[in-house]
Write an enzyme that holds these catalytic residues in place. Structure first.
Site, mmCIF file in Angstrom:
data_model
loop_
_atom_site.group_PDB
_atom_site.id
_atom_site.type_symbol
_atom_site.label_atom_id
_atom_site.label_comp_id
_atom_site.label_asym_id
_atom_site.label_seq_id
_atom_site.Cartn_x
_atom_site.Cartn_y
_atom_site.Cartn_z
ATOM 1 N N HIS A 374 -34.095 43.997 12.737
ATOM 2 C CA HIS A 374 -33.426 45.080 11.878
ATOM 3 C C HIS A 374 -32.038 44.567 11.590
ATOM 4 O O HIS A 374 -31.288 45.439 11.005
ATOM 5 C CB HIS A 374 -33.291 46.472 12.475
ATOM 6 C CG HIS A 374 -34.815 47.248 12.534
ATOM 7 N ND1 HIS A 374 -35.062 48.216 11.319
ATOM 8 C CD2 HIS A 374 -35.763 47.031 13.448
ATOM 9 C CE1 HIS A 374 -36.479 48.511 11.777
ATOM 10 N NE2 HIS A 374 -36.661 47.771 12.966
ATOM 11 N N LYS A 567 -22.572 58.056 7.861
ATOM 12 C CA LYS A 567 -23.451 56.680 8.457
ATOM 13 C C LYS A 567 -22.574 56.286 9.779
ATOM 14 O O LYS A 567 -21.560 57.046 9.959
ATOM 15 C CB LYS A 567 -23.613 55.469 7.682
ATOM 16 C CG LYS A 567 -22.409 54.936 6.995
ATOM 17 C CD LYS A 567 -22.636 53.673 6.106
ATOM 18 C CE LYS A 567 -22.868 54.108 4.938
ATOM 19 N NZ LYS A 567 -24.294 53.676 4.253
ATOM 20 N N ARG A 568 -23.310 55.558 10.541
ATOM 21 C CA ARG A 568 -22.332 55.368 11.790
ATOM 22 C C ARG A 568 -21.235 54.633 11.262
ATOM 23 O O ARG A 568 -21.232 54.046 10.321
ATOM 24 C CB ARG A 568 -23.248 54.489 12.797
ATOM 25 C CG ARG A 568 -24.623 55.134 13.426
ATOM 26 C CD ARG A 568 -23.837 56.337 14.469
ATOM 27 N NE ARG A 568 -23.370 55.589 15.557
ATOM 28 C CZ ARG A 568 -24.150 55.645 16.801
ATOM 29 N NH1 ARG A 568 -24.920 56.171 16.912
ATOM 30 N NH2 ARG A 568 -23.011 55.049 17.899
ATOM 31 N N LYS A 573 -19.696 48.410 8.164
ATOM 32 C CA LYS A 573 -19.941 49.223 7.075
ATOM 33 C C LYS A 573 -18.636 49.579 6.176
ATOM 34 O O LYS A 573 -18.762 50.508 5.295
ATOM 35 C CB LYS A 573 -20.682 50.577 7.839
ATOM 36 C CG LYS A 573 -22.058 50.467 8.399
ATOM 37 C CD LYS A 573 -22.531 51.460 8.967
ATOM 38 C CE LYS A 573 -23.745 51.279 10.027
ATOM 39 N NZ LYS A 573 -25.088 51.225 8.980
ATOM 40 N N THR A 678 -30.630 52.693 4.485
ATOM 41 C CA THR A 678 -31.846 53.775 3.916
ATOM 42 C C THR A 678 -31.187 55.085 3.355
ATOM 43 O O THR A 678 -31.597 55.773 2.707
ATOM 44 C CB THR A 678 -32.788 54.297 5.225
ATOM 45 O OG1 THR A 678 -31.996 54.403 6.319
ATOM 46 C CG2 THR A 678 -33.954 53.220 5.472
ATOM 47 N N LYS A 682 -31.903 57.929 0.104
ATOM 48 C CA LYS A 682 -31.653 59.310 0.100
ATOM 49 C C LYS A 682 -30.855 59.815 -0.616
ATOM 50 O O LYS A 682 -31.230 61.023 -1.418
ATOM 51 C CB LYS A 682 -31.472 59.710 1.594
ATOM 52 C CG LYS A 682 -32.456 59.329 2.624
ATOM 53 C CD LYS A 682 -31.873 59.600 4.218
ATOM 54 C CE LYS A 682 -32.540 58.749 5.015
ATOM 55 N NZ LYS A 682 -32.028 58.460 6.350
HETATM 56 N N1 CJB Z 1 -30.281 49.089 12.639
HETATM 57 O O1 CJB Z 1 -29.766 51.175 13.143
HETATM 58 C C1 CJB Z 1 -29.703 49.982 13.449
HETATM 59 N N2 CJB Z 1 -29.614 49.868 14.658
HETATM 60 C C2 CJB Z 1 -29.713 48.587 15.086
HETATM 61 O O2 CJB Z 1 -29.360 48.324 16.340
HETATM 62 C C3 CJB Z 1 -30.071 47.374 14.101
HETATM 63 C C4 CJB Z 1 -30.057 47.976 12.863
HETATM 64 C C5 CJB Z 1 -30.410 49.541 11.229
HETATM 65 O O3 CJB Z 1 -31.893 49.672 10.812
HETATM 66 C C6 CJB Z 1 -32.143 50.285 9.709
HETATM 67 C C7 CJB Z 1 -33.495 50.495 9.487
HETATM 68 O O4 CJB Z 1 -34.246 49.068 9.320
HETATM 69 C C8 CJB Z 1 -31.441 49.542 8.588
HETATM 70 O O5 CJB Z 1 -31.573 50.142 7.364
HETATM 71 C C9 CJB Z 1 -30.004 49.353 8.916
HETATM 72 O O6 CJB Z 1 -29.482 48.483 7.732
HETATM 73 C C10 CJB Z 1 -29.768 48.408 10.268
HETATM 74 O O7 CJB Z 1 -28.423 48.543 10.398
#
Ligand code: CJB
Length: 833
Positions: A374, A567-568, A573, A678, A682
């Site tokens: 991810h 978002k976080r 970001k 994601t 939305k």
């Molecule tokens: N992502 O939320 C997290 N935490 C992590 O530690 C690594 C990745 C996110 O995962 C999402 C689902 O795949 C992605 O859409 C996003 O870009 C990514 O930051």
């Protein structure tokens, strides 16, 4: 021992079981029954909290019946199951979702009204289940919804944290973290005190000689912690399939506490042992895209993985099949590297407990697992010190070394002269101290590795996992672009828009086949339809404006352009880019004559998101946003032209209110850093346009909806490396408009300049790693285009409609079908009722 009940008897029970309610009257009866018996209250003092409890219990009863039948059917048919292992499930609220998925929300609405309640107030009573940080955890929750809705036999496995992600309060402009104790009353979970697993930690390994003369390893000593299962039913939409999410909770193995110690008067240490055990599942680590290598985190990982595998293997063994069939019956997906120890644990079970040969066992293991990556951010890639693994899991470390040995032998054969290659791909990093590289272990132990959007999947193949593409060939690597569930993110979050869409798409079919949204396209230019569409957006903005007023005291004009970034909080970001842009807009407005100002478009900039408690720079960004808001929002010269809002404690249920209310949302990560994103999906699905970089899923969104319907800006991923290099080794001049922004901050306009000096220094003096200055001009220019475009409301609304019509690809149903075909090889279990 299970009672053996003759089949005719079972069938008779099934036929005679209590019928579930199917209408308003039936629902009301169930609510009254639960208030008066389960809750032991009278209808005369039934408040909203009791009404929520009773409503939930009524729906829970329904789910349980479907859940039981689903499990029986899956066991009876004995088809292949998918197990989704995730340390995070960001579920949000369950009641609204359950009502909609079983198709009885209207019945509940009417029933609650008869009893004197508004359904929204009752839904609002529920505490979010917030067992996740952000995108990764929410993706897992969307996947569970799709798996059930598409009738896949699937289980989720996670941890039952006593404390989910912290609650965020903003005090004097600063983030303050408050514990999120969410289990006071949770009707959606079923404790299974009979489903427990003993989990071993520490100890040592000895060797024994078996009857056949071979040696085997025995892991002995150490301590045992008990895992207790808690089951959460996951209802599919418009199907009786109700899958299971099993969450493990930790407990001291001796029950309450060690009675011997207790009786000997050693109260403290007997209680301490109990507390130590319970600590394992006590709290979710609050980091997003960051791994900090804490011992307790590794304990959590093994505890959860070992309990889940024990459960999976136990279920498989009931079928009396041979081990050669294991991978035909079981697919396990690793959500990031957090569950990678599952690979080692399965190899250990097959080798040490079941007595299989190494190669036979390893073949089963690699066919069983798939791994999803991810992120490419280096600080998020998991590594554990060898010494810590040795101490906590001595047998597992031996197995990891053996896996690595055999792997490196094959690499050496293929690349005989390339010592560097061996060093680079090794599961063990030869650093001081030595580290276990979890991503390498996950790749070696899986048959497929996937990224989560096209650009991201290309990037992992050309950067962090490049060597593995050489070793295994490209086919081991694949892409599955993320998706979201349209049930929660359209139907539940935006009921009026969902209904309007249904009226043009021939009913609710689009909720199960999102590509049907394309039927909307024909209506994008229909003036009456546009009016209805715009009216719904306006109503959603009014609702958000009310919420803003309630929680911040600031009045915002719903006719203004709502520009949202939620978002976080993370430097990659780039909320800092957004707030610098807001300051620039403020300076521009301040520099205008009164006449000129009158021509400007009013804007509300909405921010929301949590910073990891230890992420100091992210906390500074939150502070700056709040400081800027408190100045601008009071500036009478500016009035409605610009408002800056920070919404505290952004979570899933707030997202359900915010997404439908945005005109424009910001997805502005430095190119190549956001794996997918994601929330971009939305927002577009809810009829908002987006401003974004060529990053993650923004790229595919652009391809689907068309370039003219998205506001793209900024440098491309392929140029990022060179730019960074130039910042560090060449000359780095800061954008002149951005310098003006910095000057304003440094003049004290937004409070003590020192509070924000590190944010500025990161751009000016420390290499501007996230390219804030490089992208600033193009970002501001693109915002100018947004304003221009928004002035033509007819065209703007047409763009929104056209975009929604083309969003079919981004359903998590499409995504789950791709996993099922390309990675898991599982089929849906069609229900014949
Ligand atoms: N992502 O939320 C997290 N935490 C992590 O530690 C690594 C990745 C996110 O995962 C999402 C689902 O795949 C992605 O859409 C996003 O870009 C990514 O930051």
């Amino acid at each position: 021992v299970e009672a053996s009940i003759p089949e005719p008897q079972r069938a008779a029970w099934s036929r005679n079981q209590i019928q579930s309610f199917t209408d308003k009257d039936g629902f009301e009866k169930e609510v009254v029954r639960h208030v008066e018996t389960t809750l032991a209250r009278s209808m005369f003092n039934c408040d909203e909290s009791a009404a929520y409890s009773a409503t939930s219990l009524a729906f829970r009863d329904r789910l349980i019946k479907d859940w039981n039948k689903t499990q029986q059917r899956q066991t009876y048919r004995d088809t292949k199951r998918v197990y989704y292992l995730s340390l995070e499930f960001l579920m949000g609220r369950a009641l609204d979702n359950a009502m909609l998925n079983v198709g009885l929300k209207d019945a509940a609405k009417g029933g609650l009204a008869d009893l004197g309640f508004r359904i929204e107030d009752i839904i609002g009573q529920e505490h979010d289940a917030a067992l996740g940080n952000g995108g990764l955890g929410r993706l897992a929750a969307c996947f569970l919804d799709s798996l059930a809705s598409l009738n896949y036999p699937a289980w989720g496995y996670g941890l039952r944290y006593r404390y989910g992600i912290f609650k965020q309060e903003i005090i004097d402009g600063y983030q303050v973290e408050v514990p999120d104790y969410w289990l006071d009353f949770n009707p959606w979970e079923f404790p299974r005190h009979d489903v427990t697993v003993d989990i071993q930690f520490f100890g040592h390994v000895s060797k024994t000689t078996k009857d056949d003369g071979k040696t085997a390893a025995i892991w002995e000593g150490g301590e045992i912690v008990q895992a207790v299962a808690y089951d959460v039913p996951i209802p599919g939409y418009d199907t009786p399939t109700t899958n299971n999410l099993r969450l493990w909770s930790s407990k001291a193995s001796g029950g309450e506490f060690d009675f011997q110690k207790f009786n000997n008067g050693d109260y403290e240490s007997s209680v301490a042992e109990q507390q130590r055990a319970e600590t394992i599942s006590a709290v979710l680590y609050p980091n997003d895209n960051l791994e900090r290598g804490k011992e307790l985190r590794l304990k959590q990982q093994y505890f959860w993985v070992a309990a889940s595998l024990y459960d999976i293997v136990r279920r498989f063994k009931k079928s009396k099949r041979g081990w050669n069939e294991f991978a035909d019956q079981v697919a396990i997906q690793l959500n990031d590297t957090h569950p990678t120890l599952a690979i080692v644990e399965l190899q250990r079970i097959l080798l040490d407990i079941e007595g299989l040969e190494w190669d036979v066992a390893w073949d089963i293991v690699t066919k069983t697992f798939g791994y999803t990556n991810h992120t490419v951010l280096p600080e998020a890639l998991e590594k554990w010190p060898v010494g810590l693994v040795q101490y906590l899991l001595p047998r597992h470390l031996q197995i990891i070394y053996d896996i690595n040995l055999y792997f490196l032998q094959t690499v050496e054969k293929a690349f005989p002269k390339d010592r560097d290659m061996l060093t680079r791909v090794s599961i063990i990093e030869e650093s001081q101290p030595k580290m276990v590289r979890m991503a390498h272990l996950a790749i070696v132990g899986s048959h497929k590795v996937n990224g989560v959007a096209e650009l991201h999947s290309d990037l992992i193949k050309t950067t962090i996992f490049k060597d593995f593409v050489e070793v295994y060939g490209p086919d081991k690597f694949t892409n599955v672009t993320n998706g979201i569930t349209p049930r929660r993110w359209l139907h539940q979050a935006n009921p009026r828009l969902s209904e309007l869409i249904a009226s043009k798409c021939g009913g609710n079919g689009f909720l199960k086949d999102l590509t049907q949204l394309n039927r909307l396209e024909a209506h994008a230019k229909d003036a009456a339809f546009r009016r209805e569409w715009a009216e719904i957006k306006y109503a959603n903005k009014v609702r958000l404006a009310k919420h803003i007023k309630n929680v911040t005291g600031v009045t915002v004009n719903p006719a203004a352009l709502f520009d949202v970034q939620v978002k976080r909080i993370h430097e990659y970001k780039r909320q800092q880019l957004n707030i610098f842009g807001v300051i620039h807009r403020y300076l521009t407005l301040k520099g205008m004559s009164v006449e000129e100002r009158k021509k400007q478009l009013p804007r509300v900039s909405v921010f929301g998101g949590k910073a990891a408690p230890g992420y100091w720079m992210a906390k500074q960004i939150i502070h700056l946003i709040n400081a800027v808001g408190s100045v601008i929002n009071k500036d009478e010269e500016i009035g409605d032209l610009l408002k800056v809002i920070f919404l505290e404690d952004y979570n899933v249920s707030k997202a359900e209110m915010i997404c439908p209310a945005s005109d424009l949302s910001e997805h502005i990560s430095t190119a190549g850093t956001e794996a997918s994103g994601t929330s971009n999906m939305k927002f577009v699905l809810n009829g908002g346009l987006i401003i974004g970089t060529c990053d993650g899923a923004n790229i595919e969104i652009t391809r689907e909806i068309g370039e003219s319907n998205i506001f793209l800006f900024g440098n491309l991923a392929e140029d990022v490396e060179d730019l960074r290099h130039a910042h560090n080794y060449g000359s780095h001049s800061i954008d002149s408009d951005l310098e003006k922004v910095f000057g304003t901050i440094e003049s004290g306009t937004f409070g003590t300049p020192h509070d924000f000096s590190a944010m500025i220094a990161a751009v000016r003096h420390h290499g501007d790693y996230y390219l804030v200055s490089d992208d600033f001009h193009s970002y501001m220019e693109t915002h100018r285009l947004v304003d221009e475009s928004y002035r033509n409301q007819d065209e703007w609304v047409s763009k929104c409609i056209t975009s929604v019509a083309r969003m079919g690809f981004f359903s998590s149903d499409r995504c789950i079908n791709e996993y099922a075909d390309g990675i898991w090889n599982v089929e849906p279990l069609v229900v014949q009722e």
